[in-house]
Write a protein that holds these residues in place. Sequence first.
Motif: not given
Length: 262
Positions: A18-23, A186-194
């Motif tokens: 819970k303490g790490i806010n990473d998707t 993840y369920d409601n999104g993505i983590e962006i790579e550029i």
Amino acid sequence: MIYEANSDVKKKLFPIFKGINDTMILSCLQGYMGKAYVDNIEKPTAAEIIVGVFVFFAGDEKAKAAGELLNNLPEDCFVVASTVGWKSSIEEIHKGHADKFQRYAFKKDIKYLNYDHIKSFLSTLPEGYELRKVDKAIAYDKSFHEVSEDFTAQFNSIDDYLNRGIGFCILHEGKVVCGASSYSIYDNGIEIEIDTHPGYRRQGLATVAAAGLILDCLDRGIYPSWDAANLISVHLAEKLGYVMEGPYDTYHIVDRQPESLK
């Protein structure tokens, strides 16, 4: 001894992380990609998540199996921990092989992403370049992977990426020279790579590719999460509307020679 967590055990890890806010943590715990390891199957107290080259530790850093978890790393990885205790253990076990630096987290709130503002960047694409959504032809094109293997690396195959991932790229003379893609999902999104080919940087191409990807995510009703590895990425994110939450410690661990906890 440590154990790989199955889907049932992963459900028990949400409170621990819970303490790490990473998707990417959600990507693993929700069953999309990556692996999780724990000190105890029934009642885990210390846990590790690995998604690609990113590793996350949380829970009780003094657990009996903590040292084994900390030695369970990919060859070349980036490690994030939730507490001072975990960070101290990382620095002790991987002394001389852990390069500490700052990554930058952003507030994960769609209210900061103004559709019209982001859309305005599409018109800045230089003449002779083309913005394209990644399709089968592009996904199998050599130039797409030469820009970055990370566009598809976390998926089971290129076809899996086409089914579950999202990507936009910029073509010049028929070749991909820049791309913005889903590193993880993840369920409601993505983590962006550029990424941009070294010969095509500083032309605003990353801004246009990112704008295309973000707009597509907004149209789909999913969140395009941004996490920056450096200040260049921070400035690009802020230009598009993201609001920085703050820096956080990350360890780049390579050529390691693990030692036991003392």
